[in-house]
Design a protein around this motif. Structure first.
Motif, mmCIF file in Angstrom:
data_model
loop_
_atom_site.group_PDB
_atom_site.id
_atom_site.type_symbol
_atom_site.label_atom_id
_atom_site.label_comp_id
_atom_site.label_asym_id
_atom_site.label_seq_id
_atom_site.Cartn_x
_atom_site.Cartn_y
_atom_site.Cartn_z
ATOM 1 N N UNK A 446 45.413 44.830 38.167
ATOM 2 C CA UNK A 446 46.274 45.337 37.100
ATOM 3 C C UNK A 446 45.782 45.069 35.697
ATOM 4 N N UNK A 447 44.809 44.153 35.547
ATOM 5 C CA UNK A 447 44.309 43.842 34.218
ATOM 6 C C UNK A 447 43.087 44.679 33.847
ATOM 7 N N UNK A 448 42.586 45.481 34.773
ATOM 8 C CA UNK A 448 41.425 46.318 34.498
ATOM 9 C C UNK A 448 41.806 47.632 33.846
ATOM 10 N N UNK A 449 40.810 48.447 33.583
ATOM 11 C CA UNK A 449 41.046 49.707 32.886
ATOM 12 C C UNK A 449 41.938 50.647 33.656
ATOM 13 N N UNK A 450 41.629 50.895 34.944
ATOM 14 C CA UNK A 450 42.443 51.802 35.751
ATOM 15 C C UNK A 450 43.810 51.195 36.031
ATOM 16 N N UNK A 471 42.067 37.610 37.406
ATOM 17 C CA UNK A 471 41.668 37.133 36.084
ATOM 18 C C UNK A 471 42.916 36.873 35.243
ATOM 19 N N UNK A 472 43.292 35.599 35.130
ATOM 20 C CA UNK A 472 44.557 35.266 34.479
ATOM 21 C C UNK A 472 44.538 35.527 32.979
ATOM 22 N N UNK A 473 43.386 35.340 32.336
ATOM 23 C CA UNK A 473 43.303 35.600 30.897
ATOM 24 C C UNK A 473 43.491 37.086 30.597
ATOM 25 N N UNK A 476 47.132 38.128 31.215
ATOM 26 C CA UNK A 476 48.040 37.798 30.109
ATOM 27 C C UNK A 476 47.885 38.787 28.958
ATOM 28 N N UNK A 477 46.644 39.132 28.626
ATOM 29 C CA UNK A 477 46.420 40.057 27.518
ATOM 30 C C UNK A 477 47.018 41.428 27.829
ATOM 31 N N UNK A 478 46.855 41.875 29.071
ATOM 32 C CA UNK A 478 47.421 43.169 29.471
ATOM 33 C C UNK A 478 48.944 43.132 29.428
ATOM 34 N N UNK A 479 49.512 42.046 29.933
ATOM 35 C CA UNK A 479 50.971 41.909 29.906
ATOM 36 C C UNK A 479 51.491 41.925 28.479
ATOM 37 N N UNK A 480 50.864 41.157 27.602
ATOM 38 C CA UNK A 480 51.326 41.086 26.213
ATOM 39 C C UNK A 480 51.334 42.472 25.573
ATOM 40 N N UNK A 481 50.299 43.247 25.845
ATOM 41 C CA UNK A 481 50.209 44.601 25.281
ATOM 42 C C UNK A 481 51.332 45.494 25.806
ATOM 43 N N UNK A 482 51.572 45.439 27.110
ATOM 44 C CA UNK A 482 52.582 46.312 27.710
ATOM 45 C C UNK A 482 54.000 45.865 27.344
ATOM 46 N N UNK A 495 49.175 36.023 39.374
ATOM 47 C CA UNK A 495 47.756 35.788 39.642
ATOM 48 C C UNK A 495 47.543 35.879 41.144
ATOM 49 N N UNK A 496 46.663 36.768 41.565
ATOM 50 C CA UNK A 496 46.514 37.005 43.002
ATOM 51 C C UNK A 496 45.096 37.417 43.336
ATOM 52 N N UNK A 497 44.539 36.763 44.353
ATOM 53 C CA UNK A 497 43.270 37.168 44.957
ATOM 54 C C UNK A 497 43.616 37.961 46.201
ATOM 55 N N UNK A 498 43.216 39.216 46.260
ATOM 56 C CA UNK A 498 43.635 40.073 47.370
ATOM 57 C C UNK A 498 43.067 39.629 48.706
ATOM 58 N N UNK A 499 42.077 38.733 48.702
ATOM 59 C CA UNK A 499 41.513 38.247 49.966
ATOM 60 C C UNK A 499 42.243 37.011 50.476
ATOM 61 N N UNK A 500 43.182 36.485 49.693
ATOM 62 C CA UNK A 500 43.937 35.290 50.055
ATOM 63 C C UNK A 500 45.277 35.725 50.639
#
Length: 700
Positions: A446-450, A471-473, A476-482, A495-500
């Protein structure tokens, strides 16, 4: 939870320096905002304020008296100057000659637009006469918990006299409207030295001749009631004392995570609903109390509380000591059916010949012993605010039952407010819901471009979004913007690793607690690698398969579990790649993992169809802008593969495409929106290529 008296008393927030130089109307705004900034004074959207101001008539040029009063549907805490209706006082006085009696009082609302000053488009509220006919310059009407606790007591008149003497009067219950405005006028004429009045089961009116004096009076009266209540109830166990102990916080959330999707499935028959969970101290004190159930059955008293929380809450049959959650979930259909039947019977008992049709018979508020309170509404903000209103009601019940006997609104009075034709007309004027209103989406990567572009697209159409990323940093930046653009109610992050596996399970549980469930999964987390096959290590191969195949399986499995509990369908969207259909040099691990994604989607489309869960794929190509996978080695490797530099790679991809156009994150988001919206309700197992045209990726 009640603590010391000092903790409960309101601060006087009037700042002389800030108020200096303001006009009378500007002082009204200032007063309104500082009153509305404290939920103990009045709840969101509740109460109203006014000032009678001398203005220059735009037609005659003469000075005329104008009523400035909070407009219909406004909130005094956030109101701006354009939120006030303005009306000629002379014309409002003239309305008295048109009044035909209490049975015709609703027709008086139709005359208010004829009293408008200066072509103000802000609609006047039903409470306008209550302010107009108080013969003082400034008037406050608030719903402070301490005051309503007195107003909702069985002997409220006697308590009001005991606390305030003749300083504050008392009027019996009367539905807001023109008649109540005349009652207030009569009281003021007969009691010229009074500074306000308590309205039974409703709230407080205070008045003065300056904005500051009016504000000071409101705060003083509330603090007087607060102090009196605290002293009288200090030795009285709240709500009859505790019956249950609250579960630990993590257990409370775990119970809510299972309950909320199950309830949501039942209450989303007419439209998708969004949930809110509250396990604050005040809520836990009430839901764990001996007298919770009989008090809850009485309903709320203040009309503003009632309109937000319905006739009564739903008490979930959960025993925190026995932890009988499985039995509760099994019995939930029967318990909800019983609530609906009870609501329908209430409607039949109370309806009039001209009453609107029965509305949604489901509860808004769900009380869970040992756990907290769940509320459901058409959007997150309304669900949260409904919960806040019920907390106000809890505070009222605590105060009233500690010093007297709490009294809810009589059933017929409650019905007449809930199905008031004026309220129905207001509901009919509400704008049409956006296409994803009430929908809840979880977006991985969710923090990437797409991912962020897709979240933005969904939010713009009324959805709530849980952003998941490793990537928690960046998260956070994406959340703040939205949040800055769409508000804090509708955006959450995890924060989530899809392999975990455990992290994926926890992320869906968080989504259930924060919003009530999930309708849309956008599986978008990704990496990219480039290497000739003979240089592809097993670790690199496994990394691609873990993230791009196993990760997509894990999030899809949890989405399916949640969607099946809700039983209202759902949409799963895989963001795969052109490389899942078209071979690419030096990328065997990546291409194979992407092909696995696409075939997994086909399999899931087969499995999900009977439950209304649609599974579709968006295949991008060469989305460089904002994409995390194009950072670092992958960019270098692809540039090397195609014999260009970093700067020339995007141009190379553009020229390679059939349409000779660059593909942007917003283009992928548009395809992801199509597969989430009802416009694709009959589409599953499909692939949309968003690659500007690549013949190798044509599906066959």
């Amino acid at each position: 939870m009640l603590k010391t008296v000092e903790d409960q008393l309101l601060d006087n927030r009037w700042d002389e320096a800030e108020a200096a130089g303001k006009s009378e109307s500007e002082l009204l705004l200032y007063r309104s905002n500082i009153l509305g900034s404290d939920m103990r004074v009045t709840n969101y959207g509740g109460g109203n304020t006014s000032a009678k101001v001398m203005e220059k008539d735009p037609l005659t040029g003469e000075e005329v008296e104008v009523l400035w009063v909070k407009g219909s549907g406004g909130d005094i805490g956030s109101i701006k100057m354009d939120g006030f209706a303005t009306l000629y006082m002379e014309k409002l006085e003239a309305l008295k000659g048109l009044y035909r009696g209490v049975e015709f009082e609703d027709e008086m609302v139709g005359y208010l637009p004829h009293c408008t000053f200066n072509l103000n488009s802000r609609a006047a509220s039903i409470d306008t006469p209550l302010h107009a006919y108080v013969p003082r310059k400034h008037v406050d009407h608030v719903h402070a918990d301490a005051i309503i606790a007195i107003a909702a007591s069985k002997n409220s008149k006697e308590l009001t006299q005991e606390i305030f003497g003749d300083k504050i009067g008392w009027l019996p219950w009367k539905k807001p409207g023109y008649e109540l405005g005349l009652w207030l006028n009569k009281f003021c004429v007969e009691n010229p030295d009074a500074d306000g009045v308590v309205l039974e089961s409703h709230g407080l009116f205070t008045w003065a001749d300056t904005a500051k004096d009016c504000y000071d009076m409101t705060i003083e009266v509330i603090n007087t009631a607060t102090k009196w209540l605290a002293e009288k109830s200090a030795s009285v166990p709240a709500f009859g004392g505790a019956k249950y102990d609250a579960l630990p916080p993590e257990e409370r959330r775990a119970v809510a995570a299972r309950l909320m999707p199950a309830i949501r499935g039942f209450v989303s028959g007419n439209q998708h609903m969004v949930g809110h969970f509250n396990d604050s101290d005040a809520v836990l004190e009430f839901v764990n109390a001996q007298n919770m159930e009989p008090l809850a059955a009485l309903g709320t008293s203040c009309p503003d509380h009632f309109l937000r929380t319905k006739i009564r809450p739903f008490v979930v049959d959960f025993d925190p000591s026995a932890k009988n959650l499985d039995a509760v979930l099994e019995g939930l259909p029967e318990q909800i059916a019983a609530y609906r039947e009870d609501y329908a019977a209430y409607y039949e008992r109370c309806k009039h010949d001209n009453s609107p049709a029965m509305r949604d018979p489901n509860a808004v508020v769900y009380l869970v012993p040992g756990v907290g309170m769940i509320t459901f509404a058409k959007d997150k903000a309304t669900a949260r605010i409904s919960g806040e209103f019920y907390v106000n009601a809890i505070n009222v019940m605590r105060g009233a039952s500690s010093v007297s006997e709490y009294v809810g609104l009589p059933e017929q009075e409650a019905f007449d407010i809930e199905y008031w034709l004026l309220e129905e007309a207001k509901l009919q004027r509400m704008p049409k819901p956006k296409s994803l209103a009430g929908r809840i989406a979880l977006v991985t990567g969710g923090a990437g471009g797409i991912g962020s572009a897709t979240a933005e697209r969904y939010l713009s159409e009324g959805a709530c979004v849980m952003l998941a990323d490793i990537n928690e940093d960046s998260l956070k930046a994406t959340k703040d913007n939205l949040v800055q653009r769409f508000g804090k109610d509708v955006v959450r992050t995890v924060a989530m690793n899809v392999t975990d596996e455990a992290a994926v399970v926890a992320a869906f549980a968080d989504t259930a607690v924060e919003f009530g469930g999930a309708d849309i999964l956008v599986s978008n987390a990704g990496i990219a690698s480039s290497a000739p096959v003979e240089e592809t290590s097993l670790a690199l191969w496994n990394k691609n398969m873990d993230i791009l195949s196993t990760g997509y399986f894990l999030v899809s499995r949890e989405a399916f579990k949640l969607m099946r509990v809700q039983d209202i369908g759902g949409a799963v969207i895989f963001v795969a790649s052109k490389n899942g259909l078209a071979a690419s040099p030096n990328a065997s691990a990546y291409c194979t993992a992407k092909a696995s994604e696409i075939h997994l989607a086909r399999c899931l489309a087969l499995e999900g169809a009977e439950a209304g869960i649609r599974v579709n794929v968006v295949n991008p190509d060469a989305v460089l802008r904002g994409s995390k996978i194009w950072e670092g080695e992958w960019l270098d490797q692809r540039a090397s593969t195609y014999g260009t530099d970093k700067e020339g790679l995007e141009e190379m991809y553009r020229k390679r495409s059939m349409l000779k156009r660059s593909v942007l994150p917003e283009d992928i988001a548009e395809a992801a929106y199509f597969f989430a919206a009802d416009t694709s309700a009959k589409s599953t197992g499909n692939i949309i290529n968003v690659d500007a045209g690549n013949v190798q990726a044509f599906t066959r």
